[in-house]
Design an enzyme around this catalytic site. Structure first.
Site, mmCIF file in Angstrom:
data_model
loop_
_atom_site.group_PDB
_atom_site.id
_atom_site.type_symbol
_atom_site.label_atom_id
_atom_site.label_comp_id
_atom_site.label_asym_id
_atom_site.label_seq_id
_atom_site.Cartn_x
_atom_site.Cartn_y
_atom_site.Cartn_z
ATOM 1 N N HIS A 255 4.619 2.318 -7.878
ATOM 2 C CA HIS A 255 3.611 1.255 -7.971
ATOM 3 C C HIS A 255 2.770 1.431 -9.237
ATOM 4 O O HIS A 255 2.414 0.464 -9.904
ATOM 5 C CB HIS A 255 2.675 1.288 -6.756
ATOM 6 C CG HIS A 255 3.372 1.058 -5.454
ATOM 7 N ND1 HIS A 255 3.605 2.065 -4.548
ATOM 8 C CD2 HIS A 255 3.885 -0.077 -4.898
ATOM 9 C CE1 HIS A 255 4.222 1.578 -3.485
ATOM 10 N NE2 HIS A 255 4.416 0.278 -3.673
ATOM 11 N N SER B 214 7.934 4.660 -0.391
ATOM 12 C CA SER B 214 6.929 5.116 0.589
ATOM 13 C C SER B 214 7.624 5.827 1.744
ATOM 14 O O SER B 214 7.033 6.670 2.418
ATOM 15 C CB SER B 214 6.131 3.944 1.127
ATOM 16 O OG SER B 214 5.688 3.155 0.064
ATOM 17 N N GLY C 98 0.815 -1.202 0.000
ATOM 18 C CA GLY C 98 0.000 0.000 0.000
ATOM 19 C C GLY C 98 0.849 1.253 0.000
ATOM 20 O O GLY C 98 2.039 1.206 -0.358
ATOM 21 N N GLN D 29 7.846 -9.003 7.944
ATOM 22 C CA GLN D 29 9.067 -8.576 7.250
ATOM 23 C C GLN D 29 9.690 -7.329 7.879
ATOM 24 O O GLN D 29 10.670 -6.797 7.366
ATOM 25 C CB GLN D 29 8.808 -8.387 5.759
ATOM 26 C CG GLN D 29 7.995 -7.163 5.370
ATOM 27 C CD GLN D 29 7.755 -7.106 3.861
ATOM 28 O OE1 GLN D 29 6.964 -7.857 3.322
ATOM 29 N NE2 GLN D 29 8.469 -6.222 3.169
ATOM 30 N N LEU E 267 0.510 3.617 -2.089
ATOM 31 C CA LEU E 267 0.910 3.532 -3.503
ATOM 32 C C LEU E 267 1.388 4.887 -4.031
ATOM 33 O O LEU E 267 0.804 5.927 -3.745
ATOM 34 C CB LEU E 267 -0.273 3.035 -4.349
ATOM 35 C CG LEU E 267 -0.882 1.693 -3.910
ATOM 36 C CD1 LEU E 267 -2.027 1.301 -4.842
ATOM 37 C CD2 LEU E 267 0.170 0.583 -3.850
HETATM 38 O O1 PAF Z 1 8.287 -4.619 -1.957
HETATM 39 C C1 PAF Z 1 7.304 -4.659 -1.189
HETATM 40 O O2 PAF Z 1 6.466 -3.750 -1.162
HETATM 41 C C2 PAF Z 1 7.122 -5.853 -0.268
HETATM 42 O O3 PAF Z 1 8.350 -6.340 0.175
HETATM 43 C C3 PAF Z 1 6.292 -6.988 -0.905
HETATM 44 C C4 PAF Z 1 6.975 -7.580 -2.120
HETATM 45 C C5 PAF Z 1 4.913 -6.441 -1.307
HETATM 46 C C6 PAF Z 1 6.093 -8.100 0.122
HETATM 47 O O4 PAF Z 1 5.412 -7.657 1.243
#
Ligand code: PAF
Length: 279
Positions: free
Chosen positions: A37, A186, A31, A61, A33
């Protein structure tokens, strides 16, 4: 445009499209974006009959929970952008559905994750590999789109797709930059005006490195020194500056065309990544 939270609904929708011979593209995102994106979605739109965008801020992550908790979630404007760009389906799973009680699996891509972002953010790539595997499994996408800005992430995911025989084509799209050259991220929103000005040393020094290389300098250490100097002069905290092989990400002593200059540095406490493939 459908907005779906349930992975079973996602799977049955994409299966129906594929039964009708349609090619499904997935753009995985967290998100917030931006134009980066947008370029991935437009690329997916041009190569696929159906475009799915996933929006999921993946808790596993993040190595620091403050980073996770402060991650922007402007869902209304994200959905507006998807609608405007002709996205067919937005997949917005709930964290409890993604990682229910008892969830015990983690995907670890060895070696490629030992250095660079993997060294500085323990567990980060396990989180990325695990969620991307789940997103690919739920969407059954024919093609998946990622940005070159996260060069190590692309290398890790390419390895994962090969090693697990995943039937998906990975499409890596060029980094999108702001008018002044800063790679879109972001995280840029968190930069103060001064930190943002200082951060421009990253794209500027990457461009000058290419010029030194064009002029015949191929010694990696000398080439990287010029970046280190420029970043230091602009008060950036350097995490790494290296020239690496594009596949195994091992540092190279003598640079050649196709090698990648990777940079991670913080400006005003905001960690920024960039890279440049030598031409
Ligand atoms: O690059 C990202 O935005 C994230 O690491 C991903 C690939 C959407 C995984 O959460």
């Amino acid at each position: 445009m459908k907005v779906v939270e349930d992975p079973d609904v996602l799977a049955s929708t994409t299966r129906k499209w594929q039964t009708n011979g349609q090619v499904v593209g997935l753009v995985p995102t967290m998100g917030a974006l931006h134009a980066g994106h947008q370029s991935l979605i437009e690329r997916a739109r041009s190569m696929c009959d159906r475009v799915v965008v996933s929006i999921f801020v993946n808790p596993i992550q993040f190595s620091e929970s403050s980073d996770f908790l402060s991650y922007p979630t402007p869902i209304d404007s994200d959905l507006d952008m998807c609608q405007t760009l002709g996205v067919d389906l937005v997949y917005r799973p709930d964290a409890k559905r993604m990682y229910p009680e008892g969830f015990s699996t983690s995907i670890h891509v060895a070696r490629l994750t030992d250095a660079w972002e993997g060294r500085d953010r323990p567990g980060h790539f396990d989180g990325v590999a695990t969620v991307v595997t789940k997103l690919l499994a739920a969407s059954r996408a024919d093609k998946a789109f990622f940005g070159q800005k996260d060069f190590q992430q692309c290398a890790v995911l390419r390895r994962l797709i090969t090693d697990l025989d995943l039937d998906v084509e990975m499409v890596v799209c060029p980094t999108v930059r702001d008018h002044d050259g800063l790679a879109l991220s972001s995280r840029n929103e968190r930069l103060s005006a001064e930190s943002r000005r200082n951060a421009l040393a990253i794209p500027t020094s990457l461009r000058s490195l290419q010029k030194h290389f064009d002029d015949g300098q191929t010694e990696s250490a000398t080439l990287c020194d010029s970046i280190v100097q420029a970043l230091t002069d602009n008060d950036l905290v350097i995490h790494y500056v290296e020239i690496v092989d594009s596949t195994d990400l091992a540092p190279v002593g003598t640079a050649q065309v196709g090698n990648v200059v990777i940079v991670a540095a913080s400006s005003g406490g905001v960690r920024l990544l960039d890279n440049h493939i030598l031409t």
